[in-house]
Design a protein around this motif. Sequence first.
Motif, PDB file in Angstrom:
ATOM      1  N   ILE A 128       7.730  57.123 -16.645  1.00  0.00           N
ATOM      2  CA  ILE A 128       7.998  57.651 -15.160  1.00  0.00           C
ATOM      3  C   ILE A 128       7.371  56.678 -14.023  1.00  0.00           C
ATOM      4  O   ILE A 128       8.304  56.461 -13.197  1.00  0.00           O
ATOM      5  N   PHE A 129       6.338  55.908 -14.484  1.00  0.00           N
ATOM      6  CA  PHE A 129       5.925  54.917 -13.431  1.00  0.00           C
ATOM      7  C   PHE A 129       6.514  53.654 -13.512  1.00  0.00           C
ATOM      8  O   PHE A 129       5.772  52.587 -12.962  1.00  0.00           O
ATOM      9  N   ALA A 130       7.328  53.332 -14.344  1.00  0.00           N
ATOM     10  CA  ALA A 130       7.993  52.074 -14.710  1.00  0.00           C
ATOM     11  C   ALA A 130       9.178  51.971 -14.022  1.00  0.00           C
ATOM     12  O   ALA A 130      10.215  52.635 -14.091  1.00  0.00           O
ATOM     13  N   PRO A 131       9.048  51.331 -12.708  1.00  0.00           N
ATOM     14  CA  PRO A 131      10.168  51.350 -11.707  1.00  0.00           C
ATOM     15  C   PRO A 131      11.621  50.848 -12.458  1.00  0.00           C
ATOM     16  O   PRO A 131      11.444  49.848 -13.364  1.00  0.00           O
ATOM     17  N   LYS A 132      12.736  51.395 -12.006  1.00  0.00           N
ATOM     18  CA  LYS A 132      13.937  51.016 -12.674  1.00  0.00           C
ATOM     19  C   LYS A 132      14.924  49.845 -11.994  1.00  0.00           C
ATOM     20  O   LYS A 132      15.996  49.594 -12.523  1.00  0.00           O
ATOM     21  N   SER A 133      14.282  49.887 -10.741  1.00  0.00           N
ATOM     22  CA  SER A 133      15.041  49.030  -9.789  1.00  0.00           C
ATOM     23  C   SER A 133      15.116  47.576 -10.037  1.00  0.00           C
ATOM     24  O   SER A 133      14.171  47.026 -10.518  1.00  0.00           O
ATOM     25  N   LYS A 134      16.296  47.092  -9.870  1.00  0.00           N
ATOM     26  CA  LYS A 134      16.388  45.681 -10.252  1.00  0.00           C
ATOM     27  C   LYS A 134      15.389  44.710  -9.254  1.00  0.00           C
ATOM     28  O   LYS A 134      15.099  43.709  -9.908  1.00  0.00           O
ATOM     29  N   LYS A 135      15.065  45.369  -8.341  1.00  0.00           N
ATOM     30  CA  LYS A 135      14.279  44.351  -7.463  1.00  0.00           C
ATOM     31  C   LYS A 135      12.928  44.093  -7.796  1.00  0.00           C
ATOM     32  O   LYS A 135      12.224  43.160  -7.536  1.00  0.00           O
ATOM     33  N   HIS A 136      12.496  44.960  -9.262  1.00  0.00           N
ATOM     34  CA  HIS A 136      11.163  44.664  -9.726  1.00  0.00           C
ATOM     35  C   HIS A 136      11.218  43.681 -10.711  1.00  0.00           C
ATOM     36  O   HIS A 136      10.347  43.536 -11.410  1.00  0.00           O
TER      37      HIS A 136
END
Length: 328
Positions: A316-324
């Motif tokens: 849940i807390f692992a961002p999925k956005s490519k910007k990360h």
Amino acid sequence: MRYLHTIQGRTKLETFTAYLLTQGIETNAEELSREEDTWELWVRDEDQVEISKQELDAFLKDSSNPKYADAVRKAQELQRQRQQKAKEVAKLIRRPPNISPAVGGRRKIPPLTMTLVVLCIAVGILTNFGLATTNATTKSIAEELQFIDYLTWKAEPNNPAARVMMGEVWRIVTPIFLHGGPIHLIFNLIMLVQLGRIVETFEGTWRFSFIVLIIAIASNLLQGLTPEQPFGLEYLSFLGGSPLFVGISGVVFGIFGFLWIKSSLRPDLGISLHPVSVIIMIGWLCFGFLMHDSELRMANLCHLGGLLSGMFLGMIFAPKSKKHHSRN
């Protein structure tokens, strides 16, 4: 860098360098004489020297052209955009703390991790570290923190949540502060410090508080509410639970699961668990289930519930956005 020209007058210099910047040409200027206000102009990219010379000739012939005055405004806007972009990139960069998952590092223990350690030790002292005692106060403290006290459990063996249903909701969390002896306490606190300091440093104290609370509730409920023989089947007794359990090891397994999954999904964070650490933790979990019939009884469902809830929170807390994704 290549030398381009010597220009007299700071205003003239700034106007021309601003124009070059709008053309994608970056320069450096060095002051030669403050009294005469003369400057040496250098072009950073040698491949742009020839085009810079052409622009310089045009500028010297017609420096009053409105396009040069307008270039100052455009250059300022470009600089503003660059600074804004640099700030946005800086927000995406998370420098790994100077700690190692293997040895815990030498960094100070963050506040919530330290608070949990202090509470476990304090409760351990107040409850005689889970050892037998005739002190009424010590027994009372332990009974109030357990998922259910022994007498209530014996009176209502089919209702492990009896005290919780009476409004004593703190019991779904407080068993984590009780331990079955000094060795049990020490072992759990060592693991808590090593793993907790990493997660709290990256996630922040408030988010880490939420993570610990959810893991504690999930692991305690699974252990406390699961019958000793699930579905009434004796051969499933190795998967059985019991409301008479103590220890913060479920939270430790949960923090481990959180760190394991999030570091796998976010390699850009700069941390990772050594494969040996993963093998040891999973091996210890399996060992507990294998030893369910021995005198060495462990809160195995606490461990399993903590691990699974921690892994879920890690996703849940692992961002999925490519910007990360990491950028060079």
